[in-house]
Scaffold this motif. Structure first.
Motif, PDB file in Angstrom:
ATOM      1  N   VAL A 153       0.471  -1.390  -0.294  1.00 21.08           N
ATOM      2  CA  VAL A 153       0.045  -0.100  -0.297  1.00 21.08           C
ATOM      3  C   VAL A 153       0.583   0.935  -0.581  1.00 21.08           C
ATOM      4  N   SER A 154       2.281   1.387   1.079  1.00 20.67           N
ATOM      5  CA  SER A 154       2.677   2.459   0.765  1.00 20.67           C
ATOM      6  C   SER A 154       4.099   2.131  -0.494  1.00 20.67           C
ATOM      7  N   LEU A 155       3.420   1.134  -1.001  1.00 17.34           N
ATOM      8  CA  LEU A 155       4.925   1.762  -2.262  1.00 17.34           C
ATOM      9  C   LEU A 155       3.639   1.839  -3.622  1.00 17.34           C
ATOM     10  N   LEU A 156       2.427   1.334  -3.609  1.00 17.98           N
ATOM     11  CA  LEU A 156       0.944   2.101  -4.598  1.00 17.98           C
ATOM     12  C   LEU A 156       1.346   3.804  -4.087  1.00 17.98           C
ATOM     13  N   ASP A 157       1.025   4.248  -2.571  1.00 22.93           N
ATOM     14  CA  ASP A 157       0.556   5.433  -2.595  1.00 22.93           C
ATOM     15  C   ASP A 157       2.263   5.951  -3.132  1.00 22.93           C
ATOM     16  N   ASP A 158       2.864   5.798  -3.082  1.00 24.15           N
ATOM     17  CA  ASP A 158       4.366   6.685  -2.963  1.00 24.15           C
ATOM     18  C   ASP A 158       4.975   6.718  -5.302  1.00 24.15           C
ATOM     19  N   VAL A 159       3.683   5.786  -5.946  1.00 26.10           N
ATOM     20  CA  VAL A 159       3.869   5.765  -6.933  1.00 26.10           C
ATOM     21  C   VAL A 159       2.682   6.695  -7.553  1.00 26.10           C
ATOM     22  N   SER A 160       2.213   6.895  -6.980  1.00 19.24           N
ATOM     23  CA  SER A 160       0.628   8.040  -6.876  1.00 19.24           C
ATOM     24  C   SER A 160       1.495   9.362  -6.781  1.00 19.24           C
ATOM     25  N   ASN A 161       2.468   9.647  -5.305  1.00 20.24           N
ATOM     26  CA  ASN A 161       2.795  11.272  -5.282  1.00 20.24           C
ATOM     27  C   ASN A 161       4.117  10.565  -6.651  1.00 20.24           C
ATOM     28  N   LEU A 162       4.549   9.769  -7.154  1.00 18.17           N
ATOM     29  CA  LEU A 162       5.484  10.154  -8.615  1.00 18.17           C
ATOM     30  C   LEU A 162       4.376  10.895  -9.589  1.00 18.17           C
ATOM     31  N   PHE A 163       3.849   9.991  -9.541  1.00 20.59           N
ATOM     32  CA  PHE A 163       2.723  10.455 -10.664  1.00 20.59           C
ATOM     33  C   PHE A 163       2.439  11.240 -10.460  1.00 20.59           C
ATOM     34  N   GLN A 164       2.277  11.942  -9.288  1.00 24.35           N
ATOM     35  CA  GLN A 164       1.378  13.615  -8.942  1.00 24.35           C
ATOM     36  C   GLN A 164       2.322  14.965  -9.053  1.00 24.35           C
ATOM     37  N   THR A 165       3.978  14.468  -8.841  1.00 29.07           N
ATOM     38  CA  THR A 165       5.071  15.426  -9.145  1.00 29.07           C
ATOM     39  C   THR A 165       5.216  15.165 -10.029  1.00 29.07           C
ATOM     40  N   TYR A 166       5.541  14.583 -10.701  1.00 30.70           N
ATOM     41  CA  TYR A 166       5.539  14.844 -12.438  1.00 30.70           C
ATOM     42  C   TYR A 166       4.120  15.463 -13.359  1.00 30.70           C
ATOM     43  N   SER A 167       3.337  15.038 -13.315  1.00 27.56           N
ATOM     44  CA  SER A 167       2.182  15.494 -13.629  1.00 27.56           C
ATOM     45  C   SER A 167       1.817  17.183 -13.628  1.00 27.56           C
ATOM     46  N   GLU A 168       2.292  18.034 -11.961  1.00 24.21           N
ATOM     47  CA  GLU A 168       1.524  18.983 -11.660  1.00 24.21           C
ATOM     48  C   GLU A 168       3.026  20.243 -11.488  1.00 24.21           C
ATOM     49  N   SER A 169       4.183  18.893 -12.472  1.00 24.81           N
ATOM     50  CA  SER A 169       5.551  19.833 -11.754  1.00 24.81           C
ATOM     51  C   SER A 169       5.063  21.388 -12.879  1.00 24.81           C
ATOM     52  N   ARG A 170       4.557  22.553 -11.600  1.00 24.14           N
ATOM     53  CA  ARG A 170       4.717  24.255 -12.207  1.00 24.14           C
ATOM     54  C   ARG A 170       5.776  24.545 -12.024  1.00 24.14           C
ATOM     55  N   SER A 171       7.244  24.013 -10.696  1.00 16.95           N
ATOM     56  CA  SER A 171       8.232  24.691 -10.319  1.00 16.95           C
ATOM     57  C   SER A 171       9.221  24.252 -11.115  1.00 16.95           C
ATOM     58  N   ASP A 172      10.320  25.059 -10.231  1.00 19.57           N
ATOM     59  CA  ASP A 172      11.529  25.033 -11.017  1.00 19.57           C
ATOM     60  C   ASP A 172      11.562  23.435 -11.269  1.00 19.57           C
ATOM     61  N   PRO A 173      12.456  23.514 -12.362  1.00 23.88           N
ATOM     62  CA  PRO A 173      12.882  21.851 -13.062  1.00 23.88           C
ATOM     63  C   PRO A 173      13.732  21.251 -11.905  1.00 23.88           C
ATOM     64  N   LYS A 174      15.183  21.997 -11.365  1.00 21.72           N
ATOM     65  CA  LYS A 174      15.875  21.404 -10.641  1.00 21.72           C
ATOM     66  C   LYS A 174      14.646  20.726  -8.986  1.00 21.72           C
ATOM     67  N   SER A 176      14.116  12.309  -7.947  1.00 22.40           N
ATOM     68  CA  SER A 176      15.016  10.591  -7.443  1.00 22.40           C
ATOM     69  C   SER A 176      14.676  10.502  -6.358  1.00 22.40           C
ATOM     70  N   LYS A 177      14.156  11.562  -5.019  1.00 26.59           N
ATOM     71  CA  LYS A 177      13.927  10.454  -4.247  1.00 26.59           C
ATOM     72  C   LYS A 177      12.021   9.735  -3.985  1.00 26.59           C
ATOM     73  N   GLN A 178      11.646  10.570  -4.806  1.00 21.89           N
ATOM     74  CA  GLN A 178      11.024   9.834  -5.057  1.00 21.89           C
ATOM     75  C   GLN A 178      10.909   8.195  -4.935  1.00 21.89           C
ATOM     76  N   THR A 179      11.647   8.446  -6.709  1.00 20.19           N
ATOM     77  CA  THR A 179      11.906   6.952  -7.512  1.00 20.19           C
ATOM     78  C   THR A 179      13.477   5.985  -6.563  1.00 20.19           C
ATOM     79  N   LYS A 180      13.857   6.315  -5.222  1.00 21.99           N
ATOM     80  CA  LYS A 180      14.583   5.838  -5.155  1.00 21.99           C
ATOM     81  C   LYS A 180      13.620   5.233  -3.600  1.00 21.99           C
ATOM     82  N   SER A 181      12.076   5.891  -3.186  1.00 23.31           N
ATOM     83  CA  SER A 181      11.777   5.228  -2.124  1.00 23.31           C
ATOM     84  C   SER A 181      10.553   3.991  -3.012  1.00 23.31           C
TER      85      SER A 181
END
Length: 132
Positions: free
Chosen positions: A24-45, A52-57
Motif C-alpha cells: 500500500v505504501s508502494l502504491l502511495d509512493d507511485v501515486s505521489n510520483l505521478f502527481q509530482t510529475y504531472s503537476e510540476s509547475r515549479s523549478d525543474p531542478k 529522484s527521491k521518490q524513485t529511490k523510495s
C-alpha cells in the motif's frame, strides 16, 4: 494445543499483513510520483530532485517487499508436508499450483499501456493547443 498452532499461523498472518502495508505504501509512493510529475509547475531542478527521491523510495520499498515475500515463500516451502519444522508442529498441506497464462497477461498489459500512451498524447496535444 490450539494456542501453539495459532502462534505459527498468527506469525505468518502478521508478516503478510506487514507486506500488505508495504505494498500500500508502494502504491502511495507511485501515486505521489505521478502527481509530482504531472503537476510540476515549479523549478525543474526541484522537480528533478523530488522525482529522484521518490524513485529511490519506490525501489527501496519494492526491494523490501520482494525480500519479505521470498522469506514467506521459504517458510511455506519448509513447512509443506512436514509437521516438525516449526515450534508449533503445524503442517502445511501440499497443493498443486498451475502456472497462469503469462502471455495473456502480457498482452493485456501491452493493450493498457497503448491506451495510456494515447491518453497522454491527447492530453499533451490539448495542453499545447491551449498554450498557443
Amino acid at each position: 494445543m490450539e494456542d501453539k498452532a495459532d502462534t505459527f499461523v498468527q506469525e505468518r498472518l502478521d508478516s503478510l499483513h506487514e507486506i500488505d502495508c508495504k505494498i500500500v505504501s508502494l502504491l502511495d509512493d507511485v501515486s505521489n510520483l505521478f502527481q509530482t510529475y504531472s503537476e510540476s509547475r515549479s523549478d525543474p531542478k526541484d522537480v528533478k530532485e523530488l522525482f529522484s527521491k521518490q524513485t529511490k523510495s519506490i525501489y527501496g520499498t519494492l526491494s523490501k517487499v520482494a525480500i519479505d515475500l521470498r522469506k514467506e515463500v521459504r517458510f511455506m516451502d519448509e513447512n509443506i508436508g512436514v509437521y516438525d519444522k516449526n515450534n508449533d508442529n503445524v503442517m502445511i498441506l501440499p497443493i498443486s499450483v498451475d502456472q497462469k497464462n503469462t502471455n495473456l497477461g502480457r498482452k493485456k498489459m501491452d493493450e493498457q499501456l497503448g491506451q495510456l500512451d494515447k491518453l497522454l498524447k491527447n492530453d499533451n496535444n490539448e495542453e499545447a493547443g491551449k498554450d498557443e
